[in-house]
Design a protein around this motif. Structure first.
Motif, PDB file in Angstrom:
ATOM      1  N   THR A 114       0.902  -1.327  -0.027  1.00 25.22           N
ATOM      2  CA  THR A 114      -0.069   0.357   0.183  1.00 25.22           C
ATOM      3  C   THR A 114       0.203   1.401   0.140  1.00 25.22           C
ATOM      4  O   THR A 114       0.479   2.200  -1.141  1.00 25.22           O
ATOM      5  CB  THR A 114      -1.267   0.014   1.535  1.00 25.22           C
ATOM      6  OG1 THR A 114      -1.239  -1.395   1.338  1.00 25.22           O
ATOM      7  CG2 THR A 114      -1.686   1.194   0.918  1.00 25.22           C
ATOM      8  N   ALA A 115       2.200   1.239   0.677  1.00 23.82           N
ATOM      9  CA  ALA A 115       2.401   2.752   0.784  1.00 23.82           C
ATOM     10  C   ALA A 115       3.488   2.822  -0.322  1.00 23.82           C
ATOM     11  O   ALA A 115       3.619   4.350  -0.968  1.00 23.82           O
ATOM     12  CB  ALA A 115       3.770   2.009   1.954  1.00 23.82           C
ATOM     13  N   GLY A 376      -8.130  -1.136  11.380  1.00 17.74           N
ATOM     14  CA  GLY A 376      -7.425  -1.623   9.802  1.00 17.74           C
ATOM     15  C   GLY A 376      -6.331  -0.869   9.579  1.00 17.74           C
ATOM     16  O   GLY A 376      -6.232  -0.184   8.994  1.00 17.74           O
ATOM     17  N   ALA A 377      -5.273  -1.742  10.051  1.00 20.99           N
ATOM     18  CA  ALA A 377      -4.286  -0.669   9.852  1.00 20.99           C
ATOM     19  C   ALA A 377      -3.745  -0.721   8.286  1.00 20.99           C
ATOM     20  O   ALA A 377      -3.010   0.488   8.237  1.00 20.99           O
ATOM     21  CB  ALA A 377      -2.188  -2.017  10.394  1.00 20.99           C
ATOM     22  N   VAL A 378      -3.581  -1.269   7.402  1.00 17.28           N
ATOM     23  CA  VAL A 378      -3.705  -1.393   5.969  1.00 17.28           C
ATOM     24  C   VAL A 378      -4.623  -0.029   5.772  1.00 17.28           C
ATOM     25  O   VAL A 378      -4.092   1.031   4.970  1.00 17.28           O
ATOM     26  CB  VAL A 378      -3.461  -2.478   5.225  1.00 17.28           C
ATOM     27  CG1 VAL A 378      -3.736  -2.078   3.762  1.00 17.28           C
ATOM     28  CG2 VAL A 378      -2.738  -3.354   5.127  1.00 17.28           C
ATOM     29  N   LEU A 379      -5.439   0.167   6.437  1.00 14.78           N
ATOM     30  CA  LEU A 379      -6.251   1.062   6.243  1.00 14.78           C
ATOM     31  C   LEU A 379      -6.654   2.123   6.587  1.00 14.78           C
ATOM     32  O   LEU A 379      -5.910   3.303   5.495  1.00 14.78           O
ATOM     33  CB  LEU A 379      -7.555   0.400   6.338  1.00 14.78           C
ATOM     34  CG  LEU A 379      -9.082   1.560   6.317  1.00 14.78           C
ATOM     35  CD1 LEU A 379      -9.348   1.763   4.945  1.00 14.78           C
ATOM     36  CD2 LEU A 379     -10.077   1.461   7.588  1.00 14.78           C
ATOM     37  N   PHE A 380      -5.652   2.294   7.224  1.00 14.24           N
ATOM     38  CA  PHE A 380      -5.073   3.534   7.686  1.00 14.24           C
ATOM     39  C   PHE A 380      -3.825   3.792   7.188  1.00 14.24           C
ATOM     40  O   PHE A 380      -3.939   5.468   7.252  1.00 14.24           O
ATOM     41  CB  PHE A 380      -4.436   3.347   9.297  1.00 14.24           C
ATOM     42  CG  PHE A 380      -6.318   3.275  10.626  1.00 14.24           C
ATOM     43  CD1 PHE A 380      -7.572   3.541   9.828  1.00 14.24           C
ATOM     44  CD2 PHE A 380      -5.621   2.454  12.015  1.00 14.24           C
ATOM     45  CE1 PHE A 380      -8.204   3.464  11.019  1.00 14.24           C
ATOM     46  CE2 PHE A 380      -6.810   2.087  12.391  1.00 14.24           C
ATOM     47  CZ  PHE A 380      -7.925   2.560  12.426  1.00 14.24           C
ATOM     48  N   VAL A 381      -3.018   3.430   6.632  1.00 14.85           N
ATOM     49  CA  VAL A 381      -1.650   3.633   5.943  1.00 14.85           C
ATOM     50  C   VAL A 381      -2.375   3.967   4.680  1.00 14.85           C
ATOM     51  O   VAL A 381      -2.078   4.983   3.874  1.00 14.85           O
ATOM     52  CB  VAL A 381      -0.958   2.274   5.601  1.00 14.85           C
ATOM     53  CG1 VAL A 381       0.040   2.719   4.473  1.00 14.85           C
ATOM     54  CG2 VAL A 381      -0.072   2.007   6.741  1.00 14.85           C
ATOM     55  N   GLY A 382      -3.300   4.024   3.873  1.00 21.16           N
ATOM     56  CA  GLY A 382      -4.017   4.090   2.890  1.00 21.16           C
ATOM     57  C   GLY A 382      -4.592   5.068   2.841  1.00 21.16           C
ATOM     58  O   GLY A 382      -4.416   6.407   1.653  1.00 21.16           O
TER      59      GLY A 382
END
Length: 426
Positions: A114-115, A376-382
């Motif tokens: 994602t990053a 949701g860790a990936v949600l927050f990063v996105g």
């Protein structure tokens, strides 16, 4: 009562906002004290939990992915995906999913996916007329497949949590089918929205430039050949292939691409060591927690409880799916794999589900949790990379949640998606 003391103390410590790793370790000590077991036995289980050769694969794969992510690989993969699908309507959204597929097969991490891909493509998609929240939703949902395809770190963790009875090689090969299915479904969704909302077409890249882009990307893509080819041919074990992948990633990044500065390497190593230390502490304390659970016979009791609900494998699998989906939204993926695998694996194997197949079911479930609020860790990063609110991103993700649930049902009830390729290759 034993289970209530162990699990209850763990939940209480989590509610008190203690880090998951330390909550597991302290709950194990409380459980050991409750059953009058010597506390030094817990310490032995902690050290035993990380004294496994196969665990070396995790730091090597994380380091290889980090070197590739920061060394310009994501930009080259985006360009390569643009050559393949960028010219059709909604091409940039398809490029996003395809780039995630390629990069996920190198990094094995949804967060890194994602990053890296998001930082390149979200601004580019917005510049070409795509809503920013839609671009973020495409990036976040596409990154889930990185958890399935090799070299997925979470497959290594699942193998460990299963007591080493499931080979990492089998899990790596099994993840290819579900990963490609997920990517295909996501691309189908993007094509549907592109036609419905009239998103722009990309330009056909001239042949000379396309060839240059392909040659440039092949060096990085060869990492996949090293990992899979070495394992399938029997030349490397999974751990050895991870070490070779690090050497190859370093060679390509520093001597071929040469986008990364030598002076930045110590900082990259420092970040990688910090990440790995967190994972290893978690694995160590989870081993002690699982040891106490086994002594308390909690897995067998839960198996009996599930069998009282129904003896129909489809009903039990649906119950397991709902449990994993719910827990995945409130807790991170790695600790859930370490905690739940010893509990649920006996349940599903008792109804004839292959452990490798169940590994894929678990990874898809918990992968959906990584892009679902509230944790949701990936949600927050996105959302942070896309500079949009969580609410707007979740709203844009709603149709993608439906598609992901369809993929989950297919992976759950069609075992061949996961098991056919390992049966042919291994």
């Amino acid at each position: 009562m034993d289970a209530l003391i162990l699990l209850g103390s763990f939940v209480l410590l989590i509610l008190l906002r203690m880090p998951v790793a330390y909550a597991l370790g302290l709950a194990a000590l409380i459980g050991a004290w409750w059953i009058d077991m010597p506390l030094h036995a817990v310490m032995i289980s902690v050290t035993g939990g990380v004294s496994k050769f196969s665990l070396l694969a995790i730091p090597f794969f994380v380091l290889a992915g980090a070197i590739m992510a920061e060394g310009g690989m994501s930009r080259r993969l985006v360009a390569f995906a643009g050559v393949l699908v960028g010219f059709v309507r909604g091409g940039l959204s398809l490029v996003n999913i395809m780039a995630s597929t390629f990069f996920g097969a190198i990094s094995g991490s949804s967060l890194a996916d994602t990053a890296s891909v998001g930082s390149v493509l979200i601004p580019e998609m917005e510049k070409n007329g795509y809503p920013r929240e839609y671009s973020t939703a495409v990036t976040v949902s596409g990154s889930v497949q990185a958890l399935l395809t090799p070299p997925s770190h979470n497959s290594v963790i699942y193998s460990l949590a299963a007591g080493g009875t499931v080979s990492i090689a089998s899990l790596f090969i099994a993840g290819i089918g579900p990963g490609l299915l997920l990517s295909a479904v996501m691309m189908g969704m993007c094509m549907y929205f592109a036609k419905k909302r009239n998103y722009p077409k990309g330009e056909v890249i001239p042949l000379r430039q396309a060839l240059k882009i392909c040659v440039d990307a092949i060096w990085g893509l060869f990492t996949m050949v090293i990992i899979l080819g070495g394992i399938i041919s029997g030349v490397f074990t999974a751990t050895e292939s991870a070490a070779i992948a690090v050497l190859w990633a370093f060679f390509v990044t520093m001597f071929i691409y040469r986008d990364y500065k030598w002076r930045d390497l110590p900082k990259l190593m420092h970040r990688t060591v910090r990440t790995i230390s967190i994972v290893m502490i978690l694995i160590a304390f989870a081993a002690s927690f699982g040891y106490i659970m086994t002594l308390m016979q909690i897995p067998s009791k839960i198996t009996t409880a599930f069998m009282t609900i129904s003896d129909n494998r489809y009903v039990i699998l649906m119950c397991v799916n709902f449990m994993l989906l719910a827990l995945g939204t409130v807790m991170d993926m790695a600790p859930l794999i370490l905690i739940l695998t010893p509990i649920l694996l006996p349940v599903v194997t008792s109804i004839g589900v292959d452990p490798v197949h169940f590994g894929m079911i678990m990874l898809v479930n918990l992968g959906i949790g990584l892009i679902t609020p509230p944790v949701g860790a990936v949600l927050f990063v996105g959302a942070a990379i896309g500079k949009v609110t969580i609410e707007a991103t979740v709203k844009a993700l709603l149709p993608f949640y439906v598609a992901l649930f369809m993929v989950l049902m297919a992976v759950t009830y069609i075992p061949a998606i996961s098991l056919w390729l390992p049966s042919v290759v291994l």
